[in-house]
Design an enzyme around this catalytic site. Structure first.
Site, PDB file in Angstrom:
ATOM      1  N   HIS A 254      43.432  42.888  44.940  1.00 31.03           N
ATOM      2  CA  HIS A 254      43.278  44.225  44.847  1.00 31.03           C
ATOM      3  C   HIS A 254      42.060  44.342  44.011  1.00 31.03           C
ATOM      4  O   HIS A 254      41.097  45.079  44.288  1.00 31.03           O
ATOM      5  CB  HIS A 254      44.523  45.074  44.490  1.00 31.03           C
ATOM      6  N   GLU A 255      42.189  44.065  42.678  1.00 30.08           N
ATOM      7  CA  GLU A 255      41.177  44.168  41.734  1.00 30.08           C
ATOM      8  C   GLU A 255      40.026  43.661  41.886  1.00 30.08           C
ATOM      9  O   GLU A 255      38.823  43.930  41.963  1.00 30.08           O
ATOM     10  CB  GLU A 255      41.720  43.816  40.226  1.00 30.08           C
TER      11      GLU A 255
ATOM     12  N   HIS B 172      38.306  46.303  44.741  1.00 30.45           N
ATOM     13  CA  HIS B 172      37.458  47.059  43.952  1.00 30.45           C
ATOM     14  C   HIS B 172      36.240  46.233  44.019  1.00 30.45           C
ATOM     15  O   HIS B 172      34.975  46.708  43.644  1.00 30.45           O
ATOM     16  CB  HIS B 172      37.921  47.223  42.493  1.00 30.45           C
TER      17      HIS B 172
END
Length: 556
Positions: free
Chosen positions: A340-341, A345
């Site tokens: 996710h990170e 992003h």
């Protein structure tokens, strides 16, 4: 009262995720009796009674507008005065776009006069050139807002391990004096500070709490690196250029060069803000992230506490799934959080035309994969993701990052990086998907029927799934979660719409003592009362003065 104060690690009385108000679980008169029985009341009865009387009504109020954060009739916020509505926020944003390159430390207050309209911008740094601009019947006025001088003093006294860290801290100090441009410079040195044992960041960072999605909340943390978990994240970073092409969009939609970030797992020592996240991808300056890089941070001891699950509290799951959920929840979330990170992003390219008219992409050949036509819109000048998408920017970005994590959690390389092979890998994938589906149902808690709106960031899980007829979310009707066999999940996922290794930290000329506090709300309060004794009275006086000064702004 102890549990109420510590609930959700909040420094306020609205949930850090969901933005809904919570109140003490006891009547107002009993809370008052509890305060009156305290040692503080015995020592300062007049002051304690005045404090109690000043906040008790607001503390327990459940008026419709005060039940959630929002603008105008939809909620309450201290980023705007109580009479501001969405159109006022848009007007304020338009002005700020023309005046400054970053709006994170600004708050907007408006007051109507018989013949014109005033905006006052409160700015959270010390020195700023005031100006006044008139546009027809609109008058703009900027005023300065003093910050706590103790913050600057503490930063001045901070210890640095390198010349780069000294420049980083100087950028932070200057930002509290001169504004966000200096903070951007400090952030540039921060991302160059690779692999520190002690990690820190401070400033006006996340815009989740602003109903308009542009103004930053103050945040600061100090943490130490968990070296064992960080090794896994380092492997993930090294594999990023192999995993990125697996994402379901053309190569032109990725940055020209993947800027490998510093990706570490941290154990938090202190974190100030309205809530403590499980992971962070910062800085949030789009231009820096696109061209210079960023850091990924996973907060390991937050994960270890936040995702310890009691079986009796597991709703919406079959009994047969609950034991597996408890066993694999933390490993699956560590992997999902990393993907996710870093690749959520951290992926994707902002198409920009700068002030000189130069494009960072070929507008004549770039094709939108959804429409099959040329890309027809892009960012211009100082525009950013937050300024363009405002109220939906954070939620949309979080949904995108979650989708990337779900998509890549099926990848064998990604699974192996986190030590998952064979049946264990299948279990991790299954529980990750099961967690996300359950989160979709729990996300219904963040829907406000009165305003027909969803609240806060990270609560868009209900939007992510249209998995044939196995899972159906229907707006306004009953919701059904069915258990499915593990086999139907293919690799390809078209369904997705302090340990002994720590270096010693020694401050020259000072004896270092490790003080541990109980991991509870009482421990949290105890740590604050012991660590901030010197300036506690002055800090309390300053906060009360600011509260009284601004209180008329919220009464509309």
């Amino acid at each position: 009262s102890e549990l109420y104060t510590g609930l959700y690690a909040n420094m306020g009385n609205y949930k850090s995720f969901g933005d809904t108000k919570f109140i003490p679980n006891l009547p107002k008169d009993k809370l008052k009796a509890l305060v009156f029985a305290s040692q503080s009341f015995k020592e300062q009865p007049g002051e304690m009674e005045a404090l109690c009387d000043s906040c008790s009504s607001a503390l327990f109020s459940l008026e419709d507008k005060q039940k959630q954060l929002g603008l105008g009739s939809k909620g309450i916020t201290t980023y705007f005065s109580g009479n501001c509505v969405l159109e006022d926020a848009e007007l304020a944003q338009k002005f700020l776009d023309s005046q400054v390159s970053c709006w994170l430390p600004f708050r907007a207050f408006c007051s109507s006069q018989p013949d014109h309209f005033h905006f006052h911008f409160h700015i959270s740094f010390i020195q700023y050139k005031s100006c006044q601009i008139s546009e027809s019947d609109i008058e703009w006025q900027q005023i300065n807002e003093q910050v706590n001088e103790q913050t600057l003093h503490n930063l001045q006294c901070a210890h640095a391990a390198s010349e780069n860290q000294k420049k980083m801290l100087e950028g932070y100090r200057r930002s509290f004096t001169f504004g966000s441009i200096a903070h951007k410079e400090g952030s540039r040195f921060w991302i160059k500070d690779k692999g520190p044992t002690v990690e820190s960041y401070i400033g006006f960072i996340e815009s989740y709490r602003d109903p308009f999605g542009s103004r930053g909340e103050f945040e600061g943390f100090v943490a130490v690196v968990n070296k064992a978990m960080s090794e896994r994240f380092a492997k993930l970073v090294s594999s990023a250029e192999v995993l990125l092409p697996e994402l379901p969009w053309p190569r032109d939609f990725e940055k020209d060069t993947f800027l490998k970030p510093d990706f570490t797992s941290l154990d938090v020592l202190t974190f100030t803000g309205s809530g403590v996240p499980a992971g962070i991808n910062i800085p949030n300056y789009d231009d820096i992230r696109q061209s210079e890089g960023f850091k990924n941070v996973s907060l390991g001891n937050v994960l270890a506490v936040a995702y310890v699950t009691q079986k009796e509290k597991l709703t919406f799951l079959e009994e047969d799934d609950k034991d597996a959920y408890i066993k694999w929840m933390l490993p699956s979330f560590e992997m999902q959080g990393g993907l996710h990170e870093l690749l959520g992003h951290g992926s994707g390219k902002l198409f920009v035309q700068d002030d000189q008219g130069k494009f960072n992409f070929d507008q004549n050949t770039l094709i939108n994969p959804v429409t099959g036509e040329k890309v027809t819109s892009w960012y211009r000048g100082n525009e950013t993701w937050d300024s363009r998408f405002s109220t939906i920017a954070s939620s949309y970005e979080e949904c995108r990052a979650e989708c990337v994590g779900l998509y890549l959690c099926l990848n064998k390389l990604a699974l192996s990086i986190f030590g998952h092979e064979g049946q264990d890998a299948e279990d991790v994938v299954y529980i990750n998907w099961l967690y996300m589906v359950r989160a979709g149902l729990l996300g219904l808690e963040f829907y406000t029927s009165e305003s027909s709106s969803w609240r806060q960031v990270g609560d868009g899980h209900h939007l992510l799934y249209r998995h044939e007829d196995q899972l159906m979310f229907t707006h306004g009707t009953s919701l059904l979660l069915e258990r499915w066999d593990q086999a139907p999940f293919p690799v390809g996922s078209s369904q997705v719409g302090l340990d002994d290794d720590h270096d010693a930290v020694v401050f020259p000329g000072e004896a270092v003592e490790l003080v541990e506090y109980e991991g509870s709300a009482a421990g949290l309060i105890h740590s604050f009362t012991e660590r901030f004794q010197e300036d506690a009275e002055q800090l309390e006086a300053d906060l009360l003065e600011l509260s009284k000064r601004d209180s008329p702004c919220w009464c509309h």
